[in-house]
Scaffold this motif. Structure first.
Motif, mmCIF file in Angstrom:
data_model
loop_
_atom_site.group_PDB
_atom_site.id
_atom_site.type_symbol
_atom_site.label_atom_id
_atom_site.label_comp_id
_atom_site.label_asym_id
_atom_site.label_seq_id
_atom_site.Cartn_x
_atom_site.Cartn_y
_atom_site.Cartn_z
ATOM 1 N N ALA A 380 0.835 -1.208 0.000
ATOM 2 C CA ALA A 380 0.000 0.000 0.000
ATOM 3 C C ALA A 380 0.867 1.254 0.000
ATOM 4 O O ALA A 380 1.853 1.343 0.742
ATOM 5 C CB ALA A 380 -0.922 0.008 1.210
ATOM 6 N N GLN A 381 0.505 2.202 -0.859
ATOM 7 C CA GLN A 381 1.180 3.483 -0.925
ATOM 8 C C GLN A 381 0.164 4.607 -0.789
ATOM 9 O O GLN A 381 -0.988 4.475 -1.226
ATOM 10 C CB GLN A 381 1.917 3.651 -2.263
ATOM 11 N N VAL A 382 0.609 5.715 -0.191
ATOM 12 C CA VAL A 382 -0.189 6.932 -0.159
ATOM 13 C C VAL A 382 0.705 8.074 -0.623
ATOM 14 O O VAL A 382 1.936 7.943 -0.676
ATOM 15 C CB VAL A 382 -0.733 7.227 1.260
ATOM 16 N N SER A 383 0.101 9.198 -0.944
ATOM 17 C CA SER A 383 0.857 10.396 -1.319
ATOM 18 C C SER A 383 0.774 11.411 -0.189
ATOM 19 O O SER A 383 -0.233 11.492 0.520
ATOM 20 C CB SER A 383 0.306 10.989 -2.614
ATOM 21 N N ARG A 384 1.837 12.207 -0.070
ATOM 22 C CA ARG A 384 1.909 13.125 1.066
ATOM 23 C C ARG A 384 2.646 14.399 0.677
ATOM 24 O O ARG A 384 3.614 14.365 -0.073
ATOM 25 C CB ARG A 384 2.667 12.450 2.220
#
Length: 446
Positions: A380-384
């Motif tokens: 899982a990846q998210v952007s920040r």
């Protein structure tokens, strides 16, 4: 107060673990060492808590007779429980379920698995929790009673100044380098195509169950939730204690029926209703969570690039953007900013996540970073984006920079004083008998 906090958080688990941590070291002749009205305190309880305390961080700073301090807190807890009885303090089922789940997680974390728990105790986790339930309920009732006593305690700015002025300048704490940092996190929105794949997998499993295969076995091998290892069983839940969508799907069923895929905040569920009992219901489920694809992740990046441009153009403030759009629940209510235990925006450098600190080091005060992808799980990846608001140099505590911390300390002191006064008054109203072995503690005289 530190030893009081230790008691409140650990006494139930300390008693639970006594067969290994205390009695495993040699037989203890148990006896009643204190009576508070009709409630008793056993020597084994005190010794178990004492051993637990010695291994805690609080022990390094504590000065004095720890056994006396622990016994004093046991007595005070019994007084609070008696007052809770008199005030008819009641724990709602949903709150009790939440507390039981928390204790279950603590026990599993300590031993690693339910199999290890059974190996050590010869009992299942459910059996242990059933034995602990009365003690946990009493602990919650005591906390509720104490909260009701202290809920109206507030300090005024004048009281904060007075608290600050009682300390000589050279005795004020020296704070290290601190940072004010905010983040906006965007989780990729999963495409309808990915969701449809998960729905179809669950429908296929549902058909297998309807054709006679065991739902529990299907859950064991297919569910992505923590209950999968237990055949998807969630046990009995009070109405209002689970995700609303899940609960609505479950309560629309008759016992034995299996739902079509139900979407909740956790993913998609197949739900089997096992039993309804008054205000409670028992279910088992198979959980699958759709995963974002590469394009979903890129779309999250593009969203944050556009949001960053709007912030830099003053179309929206960083704080407003975080509250509206950030998926980081721990910071979004604070306008995206990290806060410490006192509610202050300034975080010591050593408490920042190393990866975040490394990124801050590349920025100047006032900068907002470009979006970056960060890993939050195995797949899982998210952007920040990061807002580096400012750096505060090491300094002595002062009212301008550290008001929230000083306010929290003044409030804690005022609560401690009110709690002590309440207990001193109530201890006069109860029957109290302490074993002569503990005369040195002076509890009755206090």
């Amino acid at each position: 107060m530190k030893i009081t906090k230790f008691i409140a958080k650990s006494v139930v688990l300390a008693v639970l673990l006594a067969p290994i941590s205390v009695f495993g070291q040699g037989e203890v002749v148990d006896k009643i060492i204190a009576k508070v009205d009709d409630k008793i305190i056993l020597k084994s309880e005190l010794e178990s808590s004492y051993i637990q305390f010695l291994t805690s961080p609080q022990a390094q700073e504590f000065q004095g007779d720890a056994r006396c301090a622990l016994l004093q807190n046991f007595v005070e807890s019994k007084v609070l429980l008696i007052m809770a009885d008199l005030d008819s303090t009641f724990v709602e089922p949903a709150r009790m379920d939440y507390e039981m789940q928390g204790r279950a997680q603590q026990i599993i974390q300590r031993f690693g698995s339910e199999e290890a728990i059974y190996k050590n105790y010869g009992k299942t986790l459910d059996q242990i929790l059933n034995e602990l339930r009365p003690s946990i309920e009493n602990q919650v009732r005591m906390e509720m009673q104490e909260n009701s006593i202290l809920q109206d305690v507030v300090v005024t700015p004048k009281e904060v100044r007075k608290f600050f002025q009682r300390f000589p300048v050279d005795s004020l704490p020296l704070y290290p380098v601190e940072y004010e940092v905010g983040v906006i996190v965007k989780e990729p929105d999963v495409s309808e195509g990915e969701k449809e794949k998960v729905r179809n997998k669950l429908i296929a499993l549902r058909n297998k169950a309807l054709n006679g295969e065991s739902f529990e076995i299907l859950a064991t091998f297919n569910s992505e939730g923590p209950s999968g290892q237990n055949g998807g069983n969630l046990g009995f839940s009070a109405r209002g204690s689970l995700d609303p969508a899940y609960e609505a799907g479950a309560l629309a069923l008759k016992p034995g029926e299996i739902s079509m895929p139900v979407e909740s905040d956790f993913g998609f569920h197949l739900i089997q209703l096992v039993e309804k009992r008054g205000n409670e219901f028992q279910t088992r489920h198979i959980l699958m969570t759709p995963k974002p694809n590469a394009q979903d992740v890129e779309d999250a990046d593009e969203f944050l690039k556009d949001l960053r441009d709007k912030i830099l153009a003053d179309s929206i403030t960083f704080e407003e953007a975080a509250k509206l759009y950030s998926d980081d629940k721990s910071t979004k209510t604070n306008g995206g900013f990290y806060i410490d235990e006192f509610g202050s925006l300034r975080i010591p450098a050593q408490r920042l996540d190393p990866e975040l600190f490394f990124e801050i080091d590349k920025l100047q005060e006032g900068d907002i970073s470009m979006p970056q992808k960060i890993q939050v799980g195995e797949d899982a990846q998210v952007s920040r984006i990061i807002y580096y608001k400012r750096r505060l140099a090491p300094h002595r505590a002062n009212l301008k920079d550290d008001y929230e911390k000083l306010k929290a300390a003044a409030t804690q002191l005022k609560k401690a004083e009110k709690r002590a006064a309440y207990l001193e008054e109530k201890m006069k109203e109860v029957y109290l008998d302490i074993d002569s072995e503990y005369n040195r503690c002076g509890i009755i005289n206090n």
